[in-house]
Structure formats: C-alpha cells, structure tokens
Motif scaffolding. Structure first.
Motif, PDB file in Angstrom:
ATOM      1  N   ARG A 282      -3.481   5.573  -1.329  1.00 28.67           N
ATOM      2  CA  ARG A 282      -2.665   6.956  -1.824  1.00 28.67           C
ATOM      3  C   ARG A 282      -2.119   6.494  -2.802  1.00 28.67           C
ATOM      4  NH1 ARG A 282      -4.307  11.717  -0.400  1.00 28.67           N
ATOM      5  NH2 ARG A 282      -2.059  12.215   0.256  1.00 28.67           N
ATOM      6  N   ALA A 283      -1.669   5.416  -3.300  1.00 31.60           N
ATOM      7  CA  ALA A 283      -0.577   5.120  -4.329  1.00 31.60           C
ATOM      8  C   ALA A 283      -1.672   5.054  -5.501  1.00 31.60           C
ATOM      9  CB  ALA A 283      -0.195   3.646  -4.174  1.00 31.60           C
ATOM     10  N   GLY A 284      -2.588   4.433  -5.559  1.00 35.01           N
ATOM     11  CA  GLY A 284      -3.622   4.770  -6.489  1.00 35.01           C
ATOM     12  C   GLY A 284      -4.657   5.994  -7.111  1.00 35.01           C
ATOM     13  N   GLY A 285      -3.722   6.802  -5.830  1.00 33.35           N
ATOM     14  CA  GLY A 285      -4.559   8.282  -6.173  1.00 33.35           C
ATOM     15  C   GLY A 285      -5.603   8.445  -5.547  1.00 33.35           C
ATOM     16  N   ARG A 286      -6.620   7.990  -4.987  1.00 31.86           N
ATOM     17  CA  ARG A 286      -6.959   7.863  -4.034  1.00 31.86           C
ATOM     18  C   ARG A 286      -7.606   8.801  -3.308  1.00 31.86           C
ATOM     19  NH1 ARG A 286     -10.164   2.577  -3.286  1.00 31.86           N
ATOM     20  NH2 ARG A 286     -12.145   3.644  -3.448  1.00 31.86           N
TER      21      ARG A 286
ATOM     22  N   TRP B 221       2.074  11.745   7.964  1.00 35.01           N
ATOM     23  CA  TRP B 221       2.054  11.094   6.633  1.00 35.01           C
ATOM     24  C   TRP B 221       1.121  11.192   5.728  1.00 35.01           C
ATOM     25  CZ3 TRP B 221      -0.943   8.247   4.018  1.00 35.01           C
ATOM     26  CH2 TRP B 221      -0.819   6.681   3.186  1.00 35.01           C
TER      27      TRP B 221
ATOM     28  N   GLY C 243      -0.185  -0.846   5.314  1.00 37.77           N
ATOM     29  CA  GLY C 243      -0.799  -0.985   3.478  1.00 37.77           C
ATOM     30  C   GLY C 243      -2.097  -0.527   3.176  1.00 37.77           C
TER      31      GLY C 243
ATOM     32  N   GLU D 276      -2.104   2.822   2.947  1.00 38.69           N
ATOM     33  CA  GLU D 276      -0.572   3.205   1.364  1.00 38.69           C
ATOM     34  C   GLU D 276      -1.327   2.616   0.275  1.00 38.69           C
ATOM     35  OE1 GLU D 276       3.544   2.772   3.758  1.00 38.69           O
ATOM     36  OE2 GLU D 276       2.478   1.235   3.088  1.00 38.69           O
ATOM     37  N   LYS D 277      -2.168   1.875  -0.237  1.00 42.40           N
ATOM     38  CA  LYS D 277      -2.923   1.379  -1.488  1.00 42.40           C
ATOM     39  C   LYS D 277      -3.554   2.180  -1.648  1.00 42.40           C
ATOM     40  CE  LYS D 277      -5.748  -2.527  -3.140  1.00 42.40           C
ATOM     41  NZ  LYS D 277      -6.223  -3.784  -2.666  1.00 42.40           N
TER      42      LYS D 277
END
Length: 321
Positions: A117-121, A143, A111, A114-115
């Motif tokens: 990558r989800a934030g576009g960083r 991944w 997580g 994933e956090k």
C-alpha cells in the motif's frame, strides 16, 4: 415425484433455512449460539456424511499420514466444529460492530500488506477457505478505510445467491458474480484494481474448467490462476492471506507478496506465482489444519474416505506409498 420437483423443493428449503438462521441466531444470546453450533458441529462430525469424509481424507493428506486413525478422527471433529463456528459467526456478523472484530483480530505479517500500500500498488489478497473470511473482510475494510471487491459463486436457487450477496454487501464488501453478470468478473476486477482498489479472492479450489497445476502438500492440485493473471495485468501485489481462529477471536497471517512480473510467458509466470501462493497456504494450514474448511475434493487422487464400517480402505498418503 419428479427429480426436478425434488431439487426445487430442496433448494427452497435450503434458502428458507439460511433465512431463518440469519434471523434467529442473531436473537440468541451469544453463549447460547456458540454452544448450539458447537454441538451441531460435533453431531455433524459423528454423522460422517460425505463432506465430513472428504474433509477427513483432505486432512490425512495435509498431515502426511502421520496421525493414527483416532487422532485423525479427533482432528476432523475439531475441523467440523471450526466450520460450525464459522457459520455461527456468519449469521451474527451483520449485528456485530466492526470495532469488536478489529480489536479481536491478531495480525501476523502486516508489514507485507503495508509495504504494498505504501508503494501505491493495488492489492490482491489470495485466501483459502480457512477460519472466518467474512470477519477478515470486516477487518480489511477498517484497515483499507473503504471497501474491497470480491467474487461470489452462483448458488441455487437464485434467491440464496442473492441472500449471500446481500449479506456480504451489508458488511461493506463489493460483490460481483463469478458468472452470469452483465460484464465478465475478470473485467470488473481489472478495472477496480486499475483504479487502485483492493480485492480478496478465495483460490484454494478451482471451480472452472481452467486453472493451473501446483504441488500442494506433496500432491498435484489445480488452483484458479485468475488472481496471478490479474496481478500481472494490473501491477497489483499478490498477497497470500490465511484466516484462522483464536480462542476468543481471529488471526490473519499475511505472507510476502508473490512476484508475477518478469520474462517468460504469462501463463508460466502465473503458474509459478500460484505455486508460491500454495506454499504459503500450506505453511499456515499445517500450523492449524482444523481451521481449513475444505469439504470438497481438490486432489484427484484423494476421494472421500469410505463410510464407517466399509471394507474399502482410505486413499494412501505419500508417506504410506
């Protein structure tokens, strides 16, 4: 016979040995290769060379002097066998399917990754020399859905360096030289991260003249600060990542990303960030110290143990001071 001739001959033999390993080990049945390297690990531990003695001294520091000498010797043997397993797998990785690596990898703390990558960083995964970081690289590529960039230390001879670069590029890594490239490695990494890429950097041993001081298992060590500086300059998430072995596969342990942005001097923020990275490493290494393959010196006050039978005493641990 000149020293230069001996060094060149040794370098050529080393390169030839690695070339033979990458070719021959892939031809062996996997159980035979595992057995051969495990026996080689036991033999190397018993031989008690300088690298093994430094590893034992490092493990004494990691375990805080709580182990008896027979227990420490047993841990050191397991650690050398773990290192031998790394090499056995490294020689075979180009012939393994990534699906097997992915299926055989346990992941803890995904997580955190994933956090980010989800934030576009962009992501900087900071790793110690633990487990099989090359197998972890294959998992990362699957991944991420594409390559990541890493840095390779210059080796002698140049042919050996090129062989390692070719090996890692065959796995899908993007590799830049630490020194001697057409552009500084930090510049190339900064550009890659600026485009949203990911990078993996081994940061538990400082190879340059710089570095930042941290407390690592209760002792002062110097870690490279480049990963933290890159995170501050690019907005990348700095994620401590530790690779370990399981009985039949691999484990990846991700920790929460380390904050680098904020007030204060960049150098101070980088030092604070690398202390948090060192703390995350220490927690996972303490859980499975035999998978930490640190045969080099990282603490100024922890030299290699003296050879067996020597009258000299090992360096004391904080618990023994």
């Amino acid at each position: 016979m000149s020293r230069g001739f001996v060094d060149r001959a040794t370098a050529r033999l080393t390169d030839a040995g690695f070339a033979a390993g990458w070719h021959a080990v892939r031809l062996l049945p996997e159980p035979a290769a595992r057995g051969a390297f495990d026996r080689a690990g036991r033999w190397a531990a018993g031989r008690d060379g300088k690298g093994t003695r430094q590893l034992r001294a490092n493990l004494r520091a990691v375990t805080g002097g709580r182990l008896s000498e027979p227990e420490l010797t047993d841990l050191t043997t397991r650690a050398v066998r773990s290192y031998a397993r790394y090499w056995q797998e490294a020689f075979r990785l180009p012939a393994l399917r990534s699906e097997r690596i992915v299926a055989g990898t346990e992941v803890v703390g995904l997580g955190h990754l994933e956090k980010a990558r989800a934030g576009g960083r962009p992501v900087i995964m900071a790793l110690p020399h633990s487990g099989n970081w090359d197998a972890a690289g294959m998992w990362f590529i699957d991944w991420l859905g594409g390559p990541f960039m890493t840095v390779a230390e210059r080796l002698e001879p140049e042919s050996l360096y090129e062989r390692f670069v070719a090996f890692r590029e065959s796995l899908g890594f993007r590799v830049v030289p630490l020194t001697g490239g057409p552009r500084p490695s930090t510049e190339v990494l900064r550009e890659w991260l600026g485009k949203g890429g990911a990078t993996c950097l081994l940061v538990d041993r400082n190879l340059g003249s710089g570095g930042v001081p941290v407390q690592f298992f209760g002792r002062t060590a110097t870690l490279p600060g480049g990963a933290a500086l890159l995170a501050a300059q690019t907005g990348a998430a700095l994620v401590p990542t530790v690779c370990q072995f399981t009985e039949g596969g691999w484990r990846l342990v991700f920790s929460a990303d380390v904050p680098v942005a904020g007030p204060g001097r960049l150098k101070d923020r980088a030092t604070t960030a690398m202390q948090a990275v060192a703390d995350a490493f220490a927690a996972s290494i303490a859980d499975r110290p035999e998978d930490w393959h640190m045969l080099g010196r990282i603490w100024a006050d922890v030299p290699p143990d003296p050879p067996a039978g020597s009258s000299a005493s090992p360096s004391p641990t904080p618990a023994a001071l």
